[in-house]
Design a protein around this motif. Structure first.
Motif, PDB file in Angstrom:
ATOM      1  N   TYR A  27      15.845   7.699  -1.364  1.00  0.00           N
ATOM      2  CA  TYR A  27      14.796   7.952  -2.355  1.00  0.00           C
ATOM      3  C   TYR A  27      14.020   6.691  -2.703  1.00  0.00           C
ATOM      4  O   TYR A  27      13.161   6.719  -3.562  1.00  0.00           O
ATOM      5  CB  TYR A  27      15.407   8.542  -3.626  1.00  0.00           C
ATOM      6  N   ASP A  28      14.362   5.562  -2.075  1.00  0.00           N
ATOM      7  CA  ASP A  28      13.723   4.299  -2.433  1.00  0.00           C
ATOM      8  C   ASP A  28      12.207   4.373  -2.303  1.00  0.00           C
ATOM      9  O   ASP A  28      11.479   3.769  -3.088  1.00  0.00           O
ATOM     10  CB  ASP A  28      14.271   3.155  -1.568  1.00  0.00           C
ATOM     11  N   ASN A  29      11.719   5.122  -1.291  1.00  0.00           N
ATOM     12  CA  ASN A  29      10.262   5.219  -1.111  1.00  0.00           C
ATOM     13  C   ASN A  29       9.620   5.947  -2.290  1.00  0.00           C
ATOM     14  O   ASN A  29       8.540   5.608  -2.732  1.00  0.00           O
ATOM     15  CB  ASN A  29       9.929   5.901   0.218  1.00  0.00           C
ATOM     16  N   LEU A  30      10.337   6.974  -2.808  1.00  0.00           N
ATOM     17  CA  LEU A  30       9.793   7.718  -3.951  1.00  0.00           C
ATOM     18  C   LEU A  30       9.917   6.886  -5.231  1.00  0.00           C
ATOM     19  O   LEU A  30       9.011   6.868  -6.065  1.00  0.00           O
ATOM     20  CB  LEU A  30      10.531   9.046  -4.100  1.00  0.00           C
ATOM     21  N   ASP A  81       1.824  -6.661   8.570  1.00  0.00           N
ATOM     22  CA  ASP A  81       0.736  -7.139   7.725  1.00  0.00           C
ATOM     23  C   ASP A  81       1.039  -6.933   6.248  1.00  0.00           C
ATOM     24  O   ASP A  81       0.129  -7.050   5.411  1.00  0.00           O
ATOM     25  CB  ASP A  81      -0.574  -6.431   8.112  1.00  0.00           C
ATOM     26  N   LYS A  82       2.267  -6.577   5.941  1.00  0.00           N
ATOM     27  CA  LYS A  82       2.726  -6.391   4.552  1.00  0.00           C
ATOM     28  C   LYS A  82       1.906  -5.327   3.814  1.00  0.00           C
ATOM     29  O   LYS A  82       1.716  -5.408   2.603  1.00  0.00           O
ATOM     30  CB  LYS A  82       2.662  -7.723   3.755  1.00  0.00           C
ATOM     31  N   LEU A  83       1.377  -4.371   4.575  1.00  0.00           N
ATOM     32  CA  LEU A  83       0.648  -3.273   3.931  1.00  0.00           C
ATOM     33  C   LEU A  83       1.626  -2.173   3.520  1.00  0.00           C
ATOM     34  O   LEU A  83       1.344  -1.362   2.661  1.00  0.00           O
ATOM     35  CB  LEU A  83      -0.405  -2.705   4.881  1.00  0.00           C
ATOM     36  N   ALA A  84       2.770  -2.157   4.186  1.00  0.00           N
ATOM     37  CA  ALA A  84       3.787  -1.152   3.866  1.00  0.00           C
ATOM     38  C   ALA A  84       5.139  -1.832   3.793  1.00  0.00           C
ATOM     39  O   ALA A  84       5.383  -2.832   4.464  1.00  0.00           O
ATOM     40  CB  ALA A  84       3.817  -0.065   4.936  1.00  0.00           C
ATOM     41  N   GLN A  85       6.011  -1.308   2.943  1.00  0.00           N
ATOM     42  CA  GLN A  85       7.391  -1.790   2.928  1.00  0.00           C
ATOM     43  C   GLN A  85       8.253  -0.742   3.614  1.00  0.00           C
ATOM     44  O   GLN A  85       7.978   0.464   3.550  1.00  0.00           O
ATOM     45  CB  GLN A  85       7.876  -2.023   1.493  1.00  0.00           C
ATOM     46  N   GLU A  86       9.300  -1.188   4.291  1.00  0.00           N
ATOM     47  CA  GLU A  86      10.204  -0.255   4.948  1.00  0.00           C
ATOM     48  C   GLU A  86      11.272   0.179   3.960  1.00  0.00           C
ATOM     49  O   GLU A  86      11.779  -0.644   3.196  1.00  0.00           O
ATOM     50  CB  GLU A  86      10.873  -0.943   6.146  1.00  0.00           C
ATOM     51  N   THR A  87      11.605   1.475   3.942  1.00  0.00           N
ATOM     52  CA  THR A  87      12.739   1.919   3.130  1.00  0.00           C
ATOM     53  C   THR A  87      13.695   2.707   4.007  1.00  0.00           C
ATOM     54  O   THR A  87      13.338   3.176   5.088  1.00  0.00           O
ATOM     55  CB  THR A  87      12.306   2.779   1.927  1.00  0.00           C
ATOM     56  N   GLY A 103       0.813  -1.201   0.000  1.00  0.00           N
ATOM     57  CA  GLY A 103       0.000   0.000   0.000  1.00  0.00           C
ATOM     58  C   GLY A 103       0.848   1.252   0.000  1.00  0.00           C
ATOM     59  O   GLY A 103       0.517   2.254  -0.613  1.00  0.00           O
ATOM     60  N   MET A 104       1.964   1.196   0.738  1.00  0.00           N
ATOM     61  CA  MET A 104       2.831   2.373   0.829  1.00  0.00           C
ATOM     62  C   MET A 104       4.240   1.990   1.251  1.00  0.00           C
ATOM     63  O   MET A 104       4.483   0.857   1.670  1.00  0.00           O
ATOM     64  CB  MET A 104       2.265   3.381   1.833  1.00  0.00           C
ATOM     65  N   SER A 105       5.149   2.949   1.116  1.00  0.00           N
ATOM     66  CA  SER A 105       6.494   2.785   1.675  1.00  0.00           C
ATOM     67  C   SER A 105       6.559   3.605   2.943  1.00  0.00           C
ATOM     68  O   SER A 105       6.094   4.742   2.986  1.00  0.00           O
ATOM     69  CB  SER A 105       7.554   3.313   0.715  1.00  0.00           C
ATOM     70  N   LEU A 106       7.122   3.015   4.014  1.00  0.00           N
ATOM     71  CA  LEU A 106       7.358   3.767   5.241  1.00  0.00           C
ATOM     72  C   LEU A 106       8.861   3.944   5.380  1.00  0.00           C
ATOM     73  O   LEU A 106       9.592   2.980   5.582  1.00  0.00           O
ATOM     74  CB  LEU A 106       6.803   3.008   6.444  1.00  0.00           C
ATOM     75  N   LYS A 107       9.299   5.175   5.238  1.00  0.00           N
ATOM     76  CA  LYS A 107      10.722   5.463   5.424  1.00  0.00           C
ATOM     77  C   LYS A 107      10.930   5.685   6.912  1.00  0.00           C
ATOM     78  O   LYS A 107      10.206   6.474   7.527  1.00  0.00           O
ATOM     79  CB  LYS A 107      11.064   6.719   4.616  1.00  0.00           C
ATOM     80  N   GLY A 108      11.886   4.990   7.510  1.00  0.00           N
ATOM     81  CA  GLY A 108      12.062   5.058   8.965  1.00  0.00           C
ATOM     82  C   GLY A 108      12.689   6.342   9.453  1.00  0.00           C
ATOM     83  O   GLY A 108      13.668   6.321  10.193  1.00  0.00           O
ATOM     84  N   ALA A 109      12.128   7.478   9.031  1.00  0.00           N
ATOM     85  CA  ALA A 109      12.709   8.770   9.425  1.00  0.00           C
ATOM     86  C   ALA A 109      12.130   9.220  10.764  1.00  0.00           C
ATOM     87  O   ALA A 109      10.911   9.214  10.934  1.00  0.00           O
ATOM     88  CB  ALA A 109      12.426   9.812   8.358  1.00  0.00           C
ATOM     89  N   PRO A 110      13.001   9.598  11.718  1.00  0.00           N
ATOM     90  CA  PRO A 110      12.494  10.013  13.031  1.00  0.00           C
ATOM     91  C   PRO A 110      11.522  11.184  12.941  1.00  0.00           C
ATOM     92  O   PRO A 110      10.556  11.251  13.708  1.00  0.00           O
ATOM     93  CB  PRO A 110      13.756  10.407  13.814  1.00  0.00           C
ATOM     94  N   ALA A 111      11.747  12.104  11.983  1.00  0.00           N
ATOM     95  CA  ALA A 111      10.878  13.287  11.883  1.00  0.00           C
ATOM     96  C   ALA A 111       9.434  12.888  11.609  1.00  0.00           C
ATOM     97  O   ALA A 111       8.507  13.553  12.071  1.00  0.00           O
ATOM     98  CB  ALA A 111      11.385  14.225  10.801  1.00  0.00           C
ATOM     99  N   THR A 112       9.221  11.787  10.870  1.00  0.00           N
ATOM    100  CA  THR A 112       7.854  11.356  10.577  1.00  0.00           C
ATOM    101  C   THR A 112       7.134  10.990  11.870  1.00  0.00           C
ATOM    102  O   THR A 112       6.010  11.431  12.119  1.00  0.00           O
ATOM    103  CB  THR A 112       7.877  10.152   9.611  1.00  0.00           C
ATOM    104  N   PHE A 113       7.813  10.223  12.716  1.00  0.00           N
ATOM    105  CA  PHE A 113       7.221   9.867  14.011  1.00  0.00           C
ATOM    106  C   PHE A 113       6.971  11.119  14.852  1.00  0.00           C
ATOM    107  O   PHE A 113       5.902  11.279  15.455  1.00  0.00           O
ATOM    108  CB  PHE A 113       8.154   8.903  14.762  1.00  0.00           C
ATOM    109  N   ILE A 138       5.639  -0.415  -7.058  1.00  0.00           N
ATOM    110  CA  ILE A 138       5.687  -1.382  -5.953  1.00  0.00           C
ATOM    111  C   ILE A 138       4.822  -0.912  -4.785  1.00  0.00           C
ATOM    112  O   ILE A 138       4.103  -1.684  -4.172  1.00  0.00           O
ATOM    113  CB  ILE A 138       7.142  -1.618  -5.496  1.00  0.00           C
ATOM    114  N   ALA A 139       4.908   0.389  -4.470  1.00  0.00           N
ATOM    115  CA  ALA A 139       4.155   0.958  -3.360  1.00  0.00           C
ATOM    116  C   ALA A 139       3.747   2.384  -3.732  1.00  0.00           C
ATOM    117  O   ALA A 139       4.602   3.246  -3.831  1.00  0.00           O
ATOM    118  CB  ALA A 139       5.010   0.954  -2.085  1.00  0.00           C
TER     119      ALA A 139
END
Lengths: 485, 297
Positions: A298-301, A284-290, A229-239, A308-309
């Motif tokens: 830039y993998d999420n973009l 739940d494989k709804l998001a992939q981690e980048t 469904g989406m890419s989740l980039k593990g950036a602290p600012a997002t949290f 893919i997402a």
């Protein structure tokens, strides 16, 4: 500003792609210089003089040796640097008293290294104007080497009424305005409208909450529209943005703004719910981690381009680059949409909002003429027309409300409505400690702790455990910093 | 004073004079930084160097070296050295043996095997970063790991992946070392063994390996020191992540000193690294030297 002023947030699709600003976000690989054993770090050179309590307005104009030549350290590259140079040339034509020498430091990290090194060498090695990454504000305040911009504002009777309040709010610590917002960005939701349509979703109404994001991701995956469904980039600012959108602080003492932060507060109920949402999306494989750092940033973009997402959260500063890439027709199947960053829970929080990313401009404690010259230049750079030029040339969000009536800016924004999204969400953010974003001298370590916890989630660590580990690592970093300062 | 004493004095003075430049260079670039680093460890460093630092004596040494972070750093570093050094030597020795035959075109292979010595760490790292990229990397596709988070973002595989790049990069150096050693082996001994009917593997184990022991020992010492100081590939590939999975001692030093502005902490770690390498080198010298044959005549 009250809630009445808040403009409604809406998502805008970008169908007509015109010449977007050629903006390339710098993320240079740091040089691979190895650190030898016993690389001595020079220390113990005191020397930054105390400035007078009153800001020396007019000192540059009164100076006997004119023009007053000042240095600005910046981290801008490519199109951003060209625009900065253009504005500096304009400044030189507009007056005769001040000359500015731009010195590029490549990246915020390099600026940090260069500035701390220069501090040990004494005032003469320091710049006069400093472009400094937002999150490192407390470290710079603690260095006692900068003059609060607020003192210049007061002495100059300068009006701040036209600046976007949430941007100024970020640079206020203990009631003092330390810097002027300059290159400002905010995180937004990027998505491919075509995939949303394929999944049976309304492409003009992207999800506005984390629960909504999960539902949409489920539909995308179950309909077979995309692998994730989406890419989740593990950036602290997002949290941290999710925390502020839920109107909760990240550290204590009102996000470190009413006194030095001594512990984190993000391990509360909201933090736990965000972590379980994050972990659920990945498990739940709804998001992939980048990757949040390195060449994978830039993998999420790219995953939107490759199909893919189709959704991701990232800085609005990337929009210019995305548009340039899209005009190259490599991803002809993508119809980009930009929406505001979703809030935690199932309903947008009434009192929450977003804080800024990017950098501010600081006045370094130097001679009176230099301080005044620095202030003149900062005023110029953050004027409405200059901010309009800046926003169009770089893709950053203008810091002035009046910039919107500039014809160049309105023309550019009408052709790419996505640029309005980060501006509107910053404009509608309330002025309070939670939405100001947190400040702490240990910000680098706190962010690293959060980033590590998000990476742990991606590898199956339970949400509660990851959050507790992040909190305890961040708390010990804060304790260590406070001991040293 | 006799003429003899005078001459001896003069010779002594000349000797010291001749060593002086080297001593000066070492003093300035090695001994002074070493002493200064040890000294820095006694202070809680302020976040920026223009502020006063606080003297805490051995408190910081105790705190840092007693921390669980330091122990984990050390474990990861040891694991990294174990992954890189033996593998590097075995692969290098194997390739050197393969290339130690007289067949047409062997020079081309020798050039290929030694070519990584001309590849900088940065180039090697960037090349592997691309190969391992989960979205576009060839290796990711070959291993069926495309999409999602790649090998470098996986806490179990990040350090082995960095180690693999390191081994690949060191192959050239070990290959050249081993090739040179193989070529300088006394041929008459090998021929005598051949005449006596020793098989290839027996000759290799009983004669070649013992004769190679000095160079193997040298490669091991250099490899361990290099392994403990590997920085470039970690910085470029993983930045110590994910979640500290590749945070080795040297990278922690870098982070503490240059990202977290804590030179005091970094100084303690640097001294620890220095001490560890010193002890390891001594151990290697005393323990292995007795088993190493330097005799060739």
């Amino acid at each position: 500003m009250g809630d009445d002023d808040r403009e409604p947030l809406s998502a805008v699709g970008i169908s007509a792609l015109t010449d977007g600003p050629a903006f390339t976000r710098r993320d240079l690989l740091r040089s691979a210089a190895a650190v030898g054993v016993g690389a001595g770090v020079g220390l113990l050179l005191p020397g930054v003089a105390e400035a007078k309590s009153k800001f020396p307005i007019g000192a540059a104009t009164r100076s006997k040796s004119k023009p007053v030549s000042i240095t600005m350290w910046h981290s801008m590259t490519e199109a951003n640097l060209q625009t900065l140079q253009k504005l500096t040339d304009q400044f030189h034509r507009s007056q005769k008293n001040v000359r500015v020498n731009l010195v590029g430091q490549n990246s915020y990290t390099d600026t940090l290294t260069a500035y701390t090194t220069a501090l040990s060498a004494g005032t003469s090695k320091l710049p006069d104007v400093l472009q400094w990454e937002t999150s490192l504000i407390q470290l710079l305040i603690d260095s006692q080497s900068v003059v609060p911009v607020g003192s210049a504002v007061a002495a100059d009777h300068y009006s701040l009424g036209d600046y976007v309040p949430s941007m100024l709010n970020y640079f206020r610590v203990n009631g003092t305005l330390w810097a002027m917002p300059f290159n400002i960005s905010s995180q937004v939701l990027y998505y491919d409208q075509n995939v949303l349509v394929k999944a049976g979703l309304d492409p003009t109404k992207p999800p506005t909450t984390l629960n909504g994001l999960r539902t949409a991701a489920k539909k995308i995956v179950s309909s077979g529209a995309a692998k994730y469904g989406m890419s989740l980039k593990g950036a602290p600012a997002t949290f941290e943005l999710f925390m502020s959108l839920g109107n909760k602080t990240v550290v204590n003492h009102s996000n470190g703004r009413k006194g030095r932060a001594t512990a984190v507060t993000f391990d509360d109920a909201l933090g736990r719910s965000i972590f379980s949402w994050w972990s659920g999306m990945l498990n739940d494989k709804l998001a992939q981690e980048t990757a949040p750092t390195g060449t994978g940033v830039y993998d999420n973009l790219l995953a939107i381009g490759s199909g893919i997402a189709p959704m991701t959260l990232d800085t609005s500063a990337a929009l210019g680059t995305i548009l340039v890439v899209l005009t190259q027709k490599q991803y002809a199947n993508v119809k980009l949409g930009v929406g505001p960053i979703p809030s935690p829970g199932s309903k947008p929080a009434k009192s929450g909002g977003v804080f800024i990313g990017g950098a501010g401009l600081y006045i370094v404690k130097k001679s009176a003429a230099h301080q005044d010259a620095a202030w003149q230049f900062i005023k110029f750079l953050t004027s409405p027309d200059q901010q309009a030029t800046w926003a169009v040339g770089t893709g950053y969000v203008p810091v002035r409300k009046a910039s919107l009536s500039n014809p160049t800016l309105s023309k550019a924004w009408n052709s790419v409505p996505g640029y309005r999204v980060p501006y509107q969400q910053l404009l509608s953010s309330p002025v309070n400690p939670a939405c100001a974003g947190y400040v702490s001298g240990a910000a680098n370590q706190i962010d690293t702790a959060i980033q590590n916890a998000l990476a742990a989630l991606a590898n199956g660590t339970p949400a509660k455990q990851a959050l507790n580990e992040a909190a305890s690592a961040a708390n010990s970093a804060i304790r260590s910093y406070n001991q040293r300062v | 004073m006799s003429a003899k004493t005078l001459r001896r004095l003069r010779e002594g003075a000349l000797g010291y004079l001749l060593v002086l430049p080297a001593l000066g260079a070492f003093g300035l670039f090695v001994f002074y930084p070493l002493v200064k680093t040890a000294y820095l460890g006694f202070f809680l460093a302020p976040p920026t160097p223009n502020l006063p630092s606080h003297y805490v004596g051995f408190h910081q040494y105790g705190q840092v070296l007693g921390s669980s972070e330091f122990v984990s750093d050390l474990g990861r570093t040891a694991f990294f050295v174990l992954l890189t050094v033996p593998t590097g030597i075995v692969v290098g020795l194997l390739l050197a043996n393969l290339a130690h035959t007289k067949v047409p075109g062997i020079r081309a292979f020798r050039t290929i095997y030694s070519s990584t010595v001309a590849t900088s760490t940065a180039v090697a790292s960037v090349a592997f970063l691309t190969l391992l990229n989960p979205q576009i990397g060839v290796l990711s596709y070959l291993f069926g790991k495309a999409g999602g988070n790649g090998v470098l973002a996986n806490p179990h595989w990040a350090l082995p992946a960095v180690a693999m790049v390191t081994v690949w990069q060191n192959i050239g150096f070990t290959f050249i070392l081993m090739s040179a050693a193989l070529q300088s082996l006394p041929q008459e001994v090998l021929e005598a063994a051949k005449v006596d009917g020793a098989s290839g593997s027996v000759r290799f184990r009983q004669i070649v390996l013992p004769l190679l022991s000095p160079i193997l020992f040298f490669a091991a010492v250099i490899g361990v020191i290099g392994g403990f100081q590997s920085f470039g590939q970690i910085d470029l590939l993983t930045q110590g992540g994910p979640n500290h999975a590749s945070l080795v001692l040297i990278y922690d030093i870098y982070q503490q000193a240059f990202q977290f502005n804590n030179p005091g902490y970094a100084a303690v770690l640097s001294i620890a690294l220095f001490g560890i390498l010193l002890v390891l080198t001594f151990v290697q010298f005393f323990f292995f030297q007795r088993r190493v044959s330097y005799a060739s005549d």
